[in-house]
Write an enzyme that holds these catalytic residues in place. Structure first.
Site: not given
Length: 625
Positions: A420, A547, A549
């Site tokens: 990001c 993102h 993750e």
């Protein structure tokens, strides 16, 4: 494990009691549970009750919901220092990091309705009152707020979260906060009413076939040990149970830290979190919960793979050092999903993860003058890392330090992953250093810059902050097939990842940047929104607007995190050439490989010898398993 249930929905509730902040705890049974603390909070975000659900993962239909007493509508506007990271769901819901723990541990997809906050409940009731739905009645906490909480629970329980059709068999509720807090009282009252309706009465308003034992309350409490005499004290648990009973809730099961009573599920420290389900299985904890719920277990939980994973985590010794360069390094929960994704990838690569926390502002020249020791320590950590990761964030504090970290990684061929803001930082640094645009910047940091590499998205709002970003799962198309990112994702033509941003790379500068060597290998469906960047002549220099993750799982580590760890450990070329990425991604591995301790700008532990040979030392606050 196959469990035969009498009702379509079984409510299992977990209420947290006295705890010691900073530890990680787990309660195991058949499913996850609702939580509320008694004295201290902070344990819920860790292991908590994830193991029960995992033990019962083989059964059909587990469902999770969280009740948070804070007045915020969601977690989107909270500072990471206030409440940890903001976890983003597929539907764009900005929720508590607890839901991220649940998704990772169970490999499910939750919705924004699974996060129940006081703000949402009051807004729901006020909207009904404004519409006239209460027909002139005086709107009160009881019954209107408490009824709304129960209705929300019943409604959310019907939402499939495991990819299967139909409602879940078991709904697990977590109550956040601390028992006794004034903001929790409506939730406690609502659950007291709900337990009476569901557990004792045959006629319910909810669409379930009822039976005795539809409601199970698990209370988690601390049994402290006096260090002087080594004696366990149950007084905190006695008081917390008395408090719960005075509020109309009677625990069915107590789960206590360091207790040894045969009627208590005992929780104690283990080398990694994958041992906890095995620990509680040995204590027959799942059988205790099944008995309370009046359920039958057709077979023992199949935990052979789980046992293998736990042992694998303990056996890893070759370290890989990752410098985490951010502005919220004082609270590790601010980057919880990033940490877990790194752990998933490190185990897949058979490496022992070491996190070096680097406060980005400490890398800046201003710090060199104000605090030269911190400046030197930060650069020493950065230069000693095998890889660099710059996570997302907002605001201009520490931005120059992140730019310097990106520059160091690019020029010294150190594996780099920017997420990001980390991707936007990489673009700004490239424009300054390679294109020579010294004033290149983001309009977030300098609205008057003459070289706006990153701009505000036209659909965003500058007046309302909550829920106005580009949120949720979005599709990214690969425009370059022969790139590391595409190969790591298995040579797919597109991917779906979760987003949370209101600024983007300026499409008007893309051609200029690409001509200088910065490849934009992934874009959205319009082709004007940049999603993935790469440098061809670099071992691993990748930035992504999304993102990754948030979708990393222990059994399926994020492809880009896997690439970072593999590159940092000198394994990436072998992974790509031998085409073992798919096998590595799908292999079973643990959420955490070892016990971790702090040094540097975190609290220094006083007894290093007690940590054992397998301890990993990091300089961040918090303990990660």
């Amino acid at each position: 494990m196959v469990v035969m249930v009498k009702a379509e929905v079984v409510v299992v509730v977990e209420v947290w009691g006295t705890m010691v902040e900073g530890e990680e705890m787990t309660v195991v049974g058949v499913v996850k549970m609702m939580m509320a603390g008694w004295v201290l909070v902070g344990q819920r975000s860790k292991l908590r009750s994830r193991s029960p659900e995992r033990v019962g993962k083989g059964r059909p239909g587990l469902h999770e919901s969280i009740g948070d007493p804070y007045l915020n509508t969601d977690a989107g506007t909270m500072s990471p220092f206030e409440h940890g990271e903001v976890f983003v769901l597929d539907d764009g819901g900005e929720v508590d990091l607890d839901l991220g723990n649940y998704e990772r541990f169970l490999d499910i997809k939750l919705t924004r309705d699974n996060n129940i906050t006081t703000g949402k409940i009051y807004q729901y009731v006020i909207d009904k009152e404004r519409r006239g739905d209460y027909l002139g009645k005086t709107v009160q906490v009881v019954p209107h707020i408490t009824d709304a909480i129960q209705e929300w629970i019943e409604r959310a329980a019907m939402i499939p979260v495991d990819g299967k059709e139909g409602p879940a068999d078991v709904c697990v509720i977590e109550l956040g906060g601390t028992i006794g807090d004034i903001e929790s009282m409506p939730f406690i009252e609502a659950l007291g009413q709900f337990s009476y309706r569901v557990g004792k009465h045959k006629e319910l308003r909810c669409v379930v076939q009822t039976c005795e034992g539809n409601f199970c309350l698990i209370h988690v409490s601390l049994v402290p040990v006096l260090s002087v005499v080594g004696e366990q004290k149950t007084k905190p648990t006695q008081h917390s149970v008395r408090g719960l009973r005075s509020m109309g809730l009677m625990p069915n099961i107590l789960a206590c830290r360091s207790a040894t009573d045969k009627n208590i599920i005992t929780l104690y420290d283990v080398s990694n979190i994958w041992h906890v389900p095995l620990l509680l299985k040995d204590q027959k904890a799942h059988e205790a919960i099944l008995k309370v719920l009046d359920l039958s277990c057709a077979s023992e939980p199949e935990l052979g793979e789980w046992t293998t994973r736990a042992k694998l985590c303990d056996s890893l010794h070759q370290p890989v050092r990752i410098a985490m360069v951010g502005k919220y390094t004082g609270l590790s929960d601010s980057y919880l999903s990033v940490l877990k994704a790194l752990l998933h990838a490190s185990v897949a690569c058979c490496r022992k993860l070491v996190i070096d926390w680097v406060l980005s502002s400490d890398l800046e020249e201003a710090t060199a003058k104000e605090n030269p020791d911190a400046y030197k320590a930060a650069w020493k950590l950065l230069k000693g890392a095998d890889g660099v990761l710059v996570p997302g964030g907002f605001g201009d504090r520490g931005v120059q330090g992140k730019i310097m970290a990106a520059k160091y990684a690019r020029e010294n061929r150190i594996p780099y992953l920017g997420i990001c803001l980390g991707m936007q930082i990489a673009v700004i640094e490239f424009a300054r250093s390679v294109l020579g645009l010294q004033d290149a910047n983001s309009t977030e940091f300098d609205p008057n810059t003459q070289s706006p590499c990153v701009i505000f998205m036209p659909e965003g709002s500058k007046t309302h902050m909550g829920g106005t970003m580009r949120l949720g799962s979005r599709r990214t198309y690969f425009h370059v097939t022969d790139c590391k990112a595409a190969k790591l994702y298995g040579n797919k033509s597109f991917i779906d990842e979760r987003h949370r941003h209101r600024y983007e790379v300026n499409p008007d500068m893309v051609v200029q940047l690409e001509d200088a060597g910065l490849a934009f290998v992934g874009k959205d469906d319009s082709g004007r929104r940049m999603e993935i960047i790469e440098l061809d002549n670099h071992p691993y220099y990748v930035g992504v607007q999304f993102h990754p993750e948030f979708k990393s799982r222990p059994e399926k580590p994020s492809a880009l995190f896997l690439g970072l760890i593999a590159a940092a450990g000198g394994q990436l070329d072998a992974f790509l050439k031998k085409k073992v990425v798919t096998r590595a991604i799908s292999m079973s591995n643990g959420n955490s490989t070892m016990k971790s301790r702090q040094y540097g700008n975190g609290d220094k532990t006083s007894n290093w010898s007690s940590l054992g040979a397998n301890a990993i030392y990091t300089n961040g606050n918090g303990v990660h398993c």
